[in-house]
Design an enzyme around this catalytic site. Structure first.
Site, short mmCIF file in Angstrom:
data_model
loop_
_atom_site.label_atom_id
_atom_site.label_comp_id
_atom_site.label_asym_id
_atom_site.label_seq_id
_atom_site.Cartn_x
_atom_site.Cartn_y
_atom_site.Cartn_z
N ASN A 9 69.50 33.35 68.63
CA ASN A 9 70.31 33.42 69.95
C ASN A 9 70.43 32.27 70.63
O ASN A 9 69.36 31.96 71.14
CB ASN A 9 69.86 34.63 70.91
N LYS A 11 72.04 31.18 73.02
CA LYS A 11 72.36 31.00 74.46
C LYS A 11 73.30 30.21 74.83
O LYS A 11 74.24 29.71 74.13
CB LYS A 11 71.23 31.12 75.45
N HIS A 96 72.13 42.09 76.27
CA HIS A 96 70.79 41.09 76.36
C HIS A 96 70.30 40.98 77.61
O HIS A 96 71.03 41.08 78.59
CB HIS A 96 71.44 39.68 76.07
N GLU A 98 69.36 39.23 79.85
CA GLU A 98 70.14 38.00 80.68
C GLU A 98 71.41 38.71 81.00
O GLU A 98 72.00 38.27 82.16
CB GLU A 98 70.12 36.64 80.14
N GLU A 168 63.33 43.76 73.11
CA GLU A 168 62.77 42.38 73.86
C GLU A 168 62.22 42.66 75.27
O GLU A 168 62.97 42.72 76.21
CB GLU A 168 64.19 41.46 74.17
N GLY A 174 61.90 34.02 76.86
CA GLY A 174 61.73 32.53 77.52
C GLY A 174 60.75 31.99 78.27
O GLY A 174 60.64 30.97 78.96
N SER A 213 59.92 34.85 72.81
CA SER A 213 59.04 33.73 72.74
C SER A 213 58.51 33.75 70.95
O SER A 213 57.38 33.40 70.71
CB SER A 213 57.90 33.55 73.43
#
Ligand code: PEP
Length: 250
Positions: A9, A11, A96, A98, A168, A174, A213
């Site tokens: 991904n 991003k 996701h 985010e 996740e 991140g 991560s």
């Protein structure tokens, strides 16, 4: 038999030239990975045409990071499923963290995006996972079950049959903090058992990726867990060598 998937991904990162450089590196090393692992990349929308041009005819797949639940029309800034098909995407990420936390995507919106993707023939990669505060309150399973059930209620277990799930934990995305293999396995087993309440065969066949991560240095021990079927990789997927090392770990 679940073939592991390692999905990068990207991003909102990269440029046309860095996309070309990254894909050249991945293409150069992919031959050494073998047929036992599938790899795919998820660039920003604007680079999909270039990704299709560079990856067409290779074993590497690609998809988008998001999609609209709407049909084409007056939805400024959105991208429809049919547009992703124009660029021969196989996959699309939905939900996701985010998107959920920064752009207010609710479980219901994510479920509708999942349904739109599936209806179009795209394979949704459904992201689910708890916040740090939720883990600390001991409600991880409750949160993950709620996010999963929103999709199951709309699409049924047959919908999951054609999808990939990515667990996740938001606190690991991140942040450099990775769930331990045991922490990840515990939640993956829970997700699979939740699916098995509807259909044991579909539960056993569904790929559940871990994201948070993942790096070349921790991928192999994570992917060694029985219910981890590869990874959704953010930061480390922007480096060809790291991405390939992670794929080898699968
Ligand atoms: C992600 O974006 O899905 C992700 C897991 O990011 P990172 O690997 O950088 O934590």
């Amino acid at each position: 038999m679940r073939i592991p998937l390692v999905a990068g991904n990207w991003k909102m990162n990269g440029s046309l030239s860095s996309t070309q450089e990254l894909l050249a590196g991945i293409k150069q090393g992919i031959g050494a990975i073998g047929a036992g692992v599938e790899c795919a990349v998820f660039p920003p929308f604007v680079y999909l045409a270039e990704v299709e041009r560079l990856l067409g005819g290779t074993v590497i797949g690609w998809g988008a990071q998001n999609v609209s639940e709407q049909q084409p029309g007056a939805f400024t800034g959105e991208v429809a499923t049919a547009m992703l098909l124009d660029f021969h995407c196989t996959y699309v990420i939905v939900g996701h963290s985010e998107r959920r936390t920064l752009y207010g995507e609710t479980d219901a919106i994510v479920a509708r995006k999942f349904a739109a993707a599936r209806k179009a023939g795209l394979t949704p990669v459904l992201c689910i996972g708890e916040l740090l505060e939720e883990r600390e309150r001991g409600v991880t399973e409750e949160v993950v079950a709620r996010q999963l059930d929103a999709v199951l209620e709309l699409e049924g277990i047959e919908g999951i049959e054609e999808a990939v799930i990515a667990y996740e934990p938001v606190w690991a995305i991140g942040t450099g903090k990775t769930a331990t293999p045991e922490q990840a396995q515990e939640v993956h087993a829970f997700i699979r058992s939740r699916l098995a309440r509807h259909d044991a065969a579909i539960a056993a066949a569904t790929r559940i990726l871990y994201g948070g991560s993942v790096k070349g240095s921790n991928a192999a021990e994570l992917f060694a867990m029985p219910d981890l079927d590869g990874g959704l990789v953010g930061g480390a997927s922007l480096n060809a060598q790291e991405f390939l090392t992670i794929a080898k770990g699968a």
